[in-house]
Design an enzyme around this catalytic site. Structure first.
Site, mmCIF file in Angstrom:
data_model
loop_
_atom_site.group_PDB
_atom_site.id
_atom_site.type_symbol
_atom_site.label_atom_id
_atom_site.label_comp_id
_atom_site.label_asym_id
_atom_site.label_seq_id
_atom_site.Cartn_x
_atom_site.Cartn_y
_atom_site.Cartn_z
ATOM 1 N N THR A 190 1.365 -54.783 -11.739
ATOM 2 C CA THR A 190 1.824 -54.198 -13.114
ATOM 3 C C THR A 190 3.240 -54.800 -13.458
ATOM 4 O O THR A 190 3.657 -55.140 -12.442
ATOM 5 C CB THR A 190 1.693 -52.876 -13.459
ATOM 6 O OG1 THR A 190 2.624 -52.232 -12.610
ATOM 7 C CG2 THR A 190 0.166 -52.298 -13.164
ATOM 8 N N GLU A 335 -4.927 -52.356 -14.751
ATOM 9 C CA GLU A 335 -5.730 -51.271 -14.171
ATOM 10 C C GLU A 335 -7.071 -51.399 -14.364
ATOM 11 O O GLU A 335 -7.905 -50.656 -13.788
ATOM 12 C CB GLU A 335 -5.060 -50.070 -14.228
ATOM 13 C CG GLU A 335 -3.730 -49.586 -13.682
ATOM 14 C CD GLU A 335 -2.407 -50.266 -14.565
ATOM 15 O OE1 GLU A 335 -2.711 -50.870 -15.297
ATOM 16 O OE2 GLU A 335 -1.432 -49.573 -14.306
ATOM 17 N N LYS A 442 8.190 -40.183 -32.528
ATOM 18 C CA LYS A 442 7.913 -38.457 -32.861
ATOM 19 C C LYS A 442 8.822 -38.147 -33.746
ATOM 20 O O LYS A 442 10.294 -38.025 -33.375
ATOM 21 C CB LYS A 442 8.128 -37.836 -31.477
ATOM 22 C CG LYS A 442 6.858 -38.160 -30.677
ATOM 23 C CD LYS A 442 6.948 -37.406 -29.079
ATOM 24 C CE LYS A 442 6.224 -38.195 -28.247
ATOM 25 N NZ LYS A 442 6.878 -38.800 -27.422
ATOM 26 N N TRP A 447 3.596 -37.540 -35.239
ATOM 27 C CA TRP A 447 3.706 -38.806 -34.741
ATOM 28 C C TRP A 447 3.419 -39.893 -35.856
ATOM 29 O O TRP A 447 2.456 -39.961 -36.544
ATOM 30 C CB TRP A 447 2.511 -39.044 -33.727
ATOM 31 C CG TRP A 447 2.869 -38.360 -32.234
ATOM 32 C CD1 TRP A 447 3.753 -37.547 -31.992
ATOM 33 C CD2 TRP A 447 1.551 -38.134 -31.131
ATOM 34 N NE1 TRP A 447 3.514 -36.850 -30.794
ATOM 35 C CE2 TRP A 447 2.429 -37.252 -30.239
ATOM 36 C CE3 TRP A 447 0.594 -38.683 -31.044
ATOM 37 C CZ2 TRP A 447 1.757 -36.940 -29.029
ATOM 38 C CZ3 TRP A 447 -0.046 -38.373 -29.748
ATOM 39 C CH2 TRP A 447 0.391 -37.392 -28.960
HETATM 40 P P1 ADP Z 1 2.104 -54.431 -19.242
HETATM 41 O O1 ADP Z 1 1.739 -54.567 -20.660
HETATM 42 O O2 ADP Z 1 2.865 -53.286 -19.141
HETATM 43 O O3 ADP Z 1 2.568 -55.565 -18.782
HETATM 44 P P2 ADP Z 1 -0.864 -54.586 -19.121
HETATM 45 O O4 ADP Z 1 -0.693 -55.932 -19.290
HETATM 46 O O5 ADP Z 1 -1.731 -54.004 -17.958
HETATM 47 O O6 ADP Z 1 0.582 -53.973 -18.940
HETATM 48 O O7 ADP Z 1 -0.982 -54.150 -20.428
HETATM 49 C C1 ADP Z 1 -1.692 -52.939 -20.662
HETATM 50 C C2 ADP Z 1 -1.509 -52.294 -22.072
HETATM 51 O O8 ADP Z 1 -1.439 -53.209 -23.197
HETATM 52 C C3 ADP Z 1 -2.277 -51.215 -22.389
HETATM 53 O O9 ADP Z 1 -2.070 -49.979 -22.006
HETATM 54 C C4 ADP Z 1 -1.964 -51.200 -24.062
HETATM 55 O O10 ADP Z 1 -0.885 -50.413 -24.146
HETATM 56 C C5 ADP Z 1 -1.641 -52.499 -24.390
HETATM 57 N N1 ADP Z 1 -2.852 -53.201 -25.032
HETATM 58 C C6 ADP Z 1 -3.788 -54.068 -24.360
HETATM 59 N N2 ADP Z 1 -4.539 -54.540 -25.401
HETATM 60 C C7 ADP Z 1 -4.346 -53.884 -26.706
HETATM 61 C C8 ADP Z 1 -4.749 -54.262 -27.785
HETATM 62 N N3 ADP Z 1 -5.729 -54.642 -28.123
HETATM 63 N N4 ADP Z 1 -4.355 -53.346 -28.897
HETATM 64 C C9 ADP Z 1 -3.149 -52.507 -28.594
HETATM 65 N N5 ADP Z 1 -2.827 -52.436 -27.273
HETATM 66 C C10 ADP Z 1 -3.122 -53.242 -26.280
#
Ligand code: ADP
Length: 544
Positions: A190, A335, A442, A447
């Site tokens: 990640t 994940e 918040k 929210w």
């Molecule tokens: P990071 O963004 O921390 O690098 P990831 O690539 O695993 O990690 O991203 C996952 C996160 O991206 C999700 O938990 C969510 O918050 C966001 N995300 C992914 N797809 C969408 C979507 N279609 N709309 C909104 N948020 C999204």
């Protein structure tokens, strides 16, 4: 008494996908734009032969099943060959995000215990900077011919081999080993916005199941008739498993290499008659800007799959109405291997007015088969699926992480993975991401969804990009701050955008202030870095 099924017990293995592709879709093309420029074409049969050569070469270097091989590379055919050669021979393919901080890269290369690093010449300076700190690595291999090796002076530790030299003369047959389908196949860390990056070790089983599901008509809809261009990087969540899914479906795959700006992507899409593409919203913004400015059209592209962050509704509308391209909007995270939910339009939905259709696609959609979701309150109690009750999104399924690499305890809570996203689920199963727990604002005990505000702002014709963060406020605890990038040549000032928003969101959601920027900070995976914005602008609101 339960009766055992009487079917063959054949493991789901990544090597099986390659051999299926080679046998059934031998002449299907893999098109790859090289890091140094030209576009090359290989057949799936050639890719398979070269992957087997690489498997032999890695064995020749002394690597054993269970060893890890890293890649720091763009989407190209050698990276694809490595995907199959490494996992297929029982080793772990560790895809590294080159835009991680070099210290984090050193951390993950050591944590994963990588023995070989495959890298693109673009990243030669990075490799130089980190090589001495990765003592376990025995070979650094540049994904190129010898003549395109980087001519930067290398420290002795990292004198690179050329990939083509490494595989030259190796047999193009390889006896792929058979082993338990639960064996680790691919490792992806990640982004580690807080603390060290955490490794997600996908199994062969999870990848094959995900790749097969991804081909379904209502997911990516891959088939032998489609040419798919994954803009989403192979270094981030396996390019949403498209490199595997394309092999299952026999789809033509077009790999874009390093140039991902609007003009380069458009040119490749047109030249290679791409029909389906996939990537994060920021990529599509660049592409649309290029197409709009040049008065261009897409002649073959009919579908784009978007995820990684919320796709603003204004963009969905533009793709659909102005260019006839269907948008599918997915949600997933490292994940969850790849797409876990996807918005899609049923036959009845297609009959609805355009406005309603875009609103459906702007949500994150329904789970794909194999995945379950629920939302819970702060005490962990399941909330109703009423489209209103919002809480943390929990997910479980056949390709969801159970624990992080080398972690000594599970990441799950009562068998579910807590995503850190805040969502609602409607009675029809459609999930909407409202925010990330760390991004939600918040204000006065209530929210405010930063995503909803960003979407509303992105609907203004002068706005190129919008981000909303919470700023500390003496009375309300937090208030929204809007950060905007104007479209080139567009005029827009604070009163106008605030008035525009006041017509579209609740009064107390209207941002406290607006900051105009030339660009938003974008991280390694193409997402706006809100933590950076918070560092710069998230201080106490001072009035005004
Ligand atoms: P990071 O963004 O921390 O690098 P990831 O690539 O695993 O990690 O991203 C996952 C996160 O991206 C999700 O938990 C969510 O918050 C966001 N995300 C992914 N797809 C969408 C979507 N279609 N709309 C909104 N948020 C999204």
């Amino acid at each position: 008494m339960l009766k055992p099924g009487l079917m063959m017990d054949r493991p789901l293995l990544i090597s099986g996908l390659l051999e299926h592709g080679a046998a059934q879709h031998a002449t299907q093309e893999v098109v790859s734009r090289e890091t140094h420029g030209p576009t090359v074409r290989l057949s799936i049969a050639q890719i398979a032969r070269r992957a087997r050569q690489l498997a032999n070469a890695l064995r020749g270097l002394g690597l054993q099943p269970g060893d890890a091989v890293a890649s720091i590379a763009w989407n190209n055919h050698r990276h694809l060959e490595a995907y199959y050669a490494v996992s297929g021979s029982g080793m772990v393919m560790h895809t590294c995000n080159p835009r991680l901080h070099p210290e984090q890269l050193v951390y993950i290369l050591n944590h994963a215990e990588d023995r070989v690093v495959l890298f693109d010449s673009t990243f030669a300076p990075l490799v130089q900077a980190i090589a001495a700190k990765c003592p376990r690595v025995l070979a650094w291999v540049c994904l190129s011919e010898r003549e395109h090796l980087p001519d930067t002076p290398s420290p002795a530790a990292a004198t690179p081999l050329a990939y083509e030299d490494l595989i030259a003369g190796q047999p193009d047959t390889f006896d792929w080993p058979e082993f338990d389908e639960k064996t680790g196949a691919v490792l992806c860390y990640t982004s580690g916005t807080t603390g060290h990056p955490k490794g997600v070790l996908y199994s062969h089983r999870s990848i094959v199941l995900n790749a097969t599901t991804a081909c379904l008509p209502d997911v990516l809809g891959l088939s032998t008739r489609e040419s798919v261009l994954p803009v989403v990087p192979m270094f981030h969540i396996n390019a949403w498993c498209i490199p595997y899914a394309a092999m299952v479906a026999g789809a033509r795959i077009v790999l874009p290499g390093p140039r991902l700006d609007g003009a380069s992507l458009y040119e490749l899409m047109e030249a290679e008659k791409v029909t389906i593409s996939a990537g994060v919203p920021t990529i599509w913004m660049g592409l649309l800007q290029h197409v709009e400015q040049g008065g261009l059209r897409f002649s073959t592209m009919h579908r784009t799959c978007v995820g990684g962050s919320a796709m603003p509704r204004a963009l969905i509308e533009k793709f659909n109405e102005a260019y006839g391209v269907e948008v599918r909007h997915g949600w997933g995270m490292t994940e969850t291997t790849a797409i876990a939910t996807l918005s899609n339009l049923s036959a009845a939905d297609w009959e609805r007015p355009a406005d309603e259709r875009h609103a459906i696609v702007a949500r994150q959609g329904k789970v794909v088969s194999g995945i379950e979701i629920k939302v819970v309150d702060e005490q962990g109690a399941t909330l109703p699926r009423d489209g209103v009750s919002q809480g943390e999104l929990m997910v479980r399924g056949q390709w969801i992480v159970e624990r992080y690499h080398k972690a000594d305890r599970t990441a799950l809570v009562d068998g579910w993975f807590p995503t850190g996203d805040i969502a609602t689920i409607a009675p029809d199963g459609v999930m909407t991401i409202r925010d990330r727990t760390k991004d939600v604002i918040k204000s006065g005990g209530e929210w405010i969804s930063s995503i909803d505000l960003e979407n509303a702002a992105a609907g203004h014709p002068a706005v190129a990009q919008a981000a909303v963060i919470g700023i500390k406020h003496p009375k309300w605890d937090e208030r929204p701050l809007l950060l905007l990038v104007r479209k080139p040549g567009a005029a827009l000032e604070k009163p106008e955008i605030l008035a525009f928003l006041a017509e579209r969101v609740a009064k107390w959601w209207v941002p406290e202030d607006v900051v105009f920027l030339d660009a938003l900070p974008v991280g390694g995976t193409g997402k706006v870095q809100k933590n950076e914005l918070r560092k710069r602008y998230g201080g106490v609101f001072s009035g005004g």
